[in-house]
Design a protein around this motif. Structure first.
Motif, PDB file in Angstrom:
ATOM      1  N   ASP A   1      44.441  14.689  24.125  1.00  0.00           N
ATOM      2  CA  ASP A   1      45.191  15.073  25.643  1.00  0.00           C
ATOM      3  C   ASP A   1      45.675  13.642  26.004  1.00  0.00           C
ATOM      4  OD1 ASP A   1      43.276  13.306  27.207  1.00  0.00           O
ATOM      5  OD2 ASP A   1      42.009  15.476  27.680  1.00  0.00           O
ATOM      6  N   ASP A   2      46.803  13.810  26.840  1.00  0.00           N
ATOM      7  CA  ASP A   2      47.850  12.405  27.325  1.00  0.00           C
ATOM      8  C   ASP A   2      46.948  11.588  27.937  1.00  0.00           C
ATOM      9  OD1 ASP A   2      49.600  14.396  26.429  1.00  0.00           O
ATOM     10  OD2 ASP A   2      50.639  14.442  28.310  1.00  0.00           O
ATOM     11  N   THR A   3      45.796  11.576  28.780  1.00  0.00           N
ATOM     12  CA  THR A   3      45.019  10.743  29.185  1.00  0.00           C
ATOM     13  C   THR A   3      44.341   9.618  28.284  1.00  0.00           C
ATOM     14  OG1 THR A   3      44.653  12.510  30.921  1.00  0.00           O
ATOM     15  CG2 THR A   3      43.433  10.302  31.294  1.00  0.00           C
ATOM     16  N   GLU A   4      43.749  10.477  27.475  1.00  0.00           N
ATOM     17  CA  GLU A   4      42.860   9.586  26.263  1.00  0.00           C
ATOM     18  C   GLU A   4      43.921   9.172  25.401  1.00  0.00           C
ATOM     19  OE1 GLU A   4      39.835   9.852  25.912  1.00  0.00           O
ATOM     20  OE2 GLU A   4      39.624   8.845  23.912  1.00  0.00           O
ATOM     21  N   MET A   5      45.130   9.621  25.064  1.00  0.00           N
ATOM     22  CA  MET A   5      45.981   8.990  24.434  1.00  0.00           C
ATOM     23  C   MET A   5      46.591   7.569  24.908  1.00  0.00           C
ATOM     24  SD  MET A   5      49.571   9.206  25.082  1.00  0.00           S
ATOM     25  CE  MET A   5      50.745   8.128  24.379  1.00  0.00           C
ATOM     26  N   VAL A   6      46.794   7.554  26.446  1.00  0.00           N
ATOM     27  CA  VAL A   6      47.104   6.491  27.136  1.00  0.00           C
ATOM     28  C   VAL A   6      46.028   5.305  26.893  1.00  0.00           C
ATOM     29  CG1 VAL A   6      47.641   5.443  29.339  1.00  0.00           C
ATOM     30  CG2 VAL A   6      48.730   7.486  28.523  1.00  0.00           C
ATOM     31  N   THR A   7      44.680   5.663  27.189  1.00  0.00           N
ATOM     32  CA  THR A   7      43.684   4.726  27.204  1.00  0.00           C
ATOM     33  C   THR A   7      43.226   4.291  25.740  1.00  0.00           C
ATOM     34  OG1 THR A   7      42.488   6.277  28.571  1.00  0.00           O
ATOM     35  CG2 THR A   7      41.033   4.734  27.488  1.00  0.00           C
TER      36      THR A   7
END
Ligand code: ADP
Ligand code: ADP
Ligand code: ZN
Length: 228
Positions: free
Chosen positions: A126-132
């Motif tokens: 998901d997008d949040t994980e990708m940013v982290t």
């Protein structure tokens, strides 16, 4: 999937997924495990930028802004790389194709050599994980091994496990300001390729939210089948 043709032709595997999904990390492991050659258009473009070639100069501004480099430039760089002899063992494409035009050009290019894509594997995060993942990413400047501030730390902080170098580098485009642009480019231009390969009957999906080892186990099983 199987049959005489795929046994004699070099395998062509594609890793699809947003920036930070783990494509590079997994491709390096597949390279070691299956003797396939990792082919990252991001790495090839960064090398062109560093070398100051005409293509590199044009690509630099686009990469800094988090957009996609033109299909013409990427395809030219990829074709050159595919002509080098080491790729005869088979390739894992990491970060290519990223647009419909690139996917169609790849199919055409492979068909000319009697080859085809064996499998396109979508690493889903998901997008949040990708940013982290992107925020904590760094790489050994000597051998290219990838690390993460939290999720993949070397045994001795600051020293590469693989080659002992202390030259760790962070990518210029891994800044918070650029990540949103890269994510938007992924959703608009690259995510549709999931459907493209689904229609071809070549798509495999992997839940890439798990730990690196867990994803690697799942991926290896798919690759084993695809190259058999
Ligand atoms: P991509 O090539 O898809 O952009 P990378 O392989 O460079 O992604 O991974 C992005 C960052 O996330 C790196 O710092 C890497 O060490 C880390 N990483 C990769 N896979 C995982 C995972 N399954 N769980 C946690 N961190 C990961
Ligand atoms: P990531 O998967 O972590 O976003 P890459 O190293 O694959 O990073 O790509 C870095 C940048 O290089 C991209 O943001 C884009 O500007 C450019 N790039 C890499 N591969 C392609 C491609 N196939 N088509 C267009 N641009 C590309
Ligand atoms: Zn190293």
């Amino acid at each position: 999937m199987s049959g005489a043709e795929t046994m004699t032709r070099p395998a062509v595997l594609i890793l699809l997924g947003p920036p930070g999904a783990g494509k590079g990390t997994q491709a390096r492991m597949l390279q070691d495990r299956f003797g396939l050659v990792q082919l990252s258009t991001g790495d090839l473009l960064r090398a062109a930028v560093a070398a100051g070639t005409e293509a590199g100069k044009t690509a630099k501004a686009v990469m800094t802004a988090g957009g996609l480099v033109s299909d013409d430039i990427v395809l030219a760089i990829l074709k050159d790389r595919l002509e080098e002899p080491d790729v005869a063992q088979g390739v894992i494409l990491d970060g290519f194709p990223r647009t419909n035009v690139q996917a169609e050009a790849l199919d055409k290019l492979l068909a000319q050599n009697g080859q085809r894509v064996n499998a396109a594997i979508s690493l889903e995060v998901d997008d949040t994980e990708m940013v982290t993942r992107i925020a904590g990413r760094y790489t050994c400047g000597n051998c290219g091994e990838g690390y993460h501030d939290t999720f993949k730390t070397p045994a001795i902080i600051g020293t590469c496990d693989k080659c002992g170098s202390t030259n760790m580098v962070r990518r210029a485009d891994d800044k918070a300001e650029t990540v949103g642009q890269r994510l938007a480019a992924y959703h608009a231009q690259t995510a549709p390729l999931i459907t493209y390969y689904e229609r071809q009957g070549n798509l495999q999906r992997i839940d890439a939210m798990g730990e690196i080892g867990q994803v690697a186990t799942e991926l290896s099983a798919i690759v084993e089948e695809a190259v058999a």
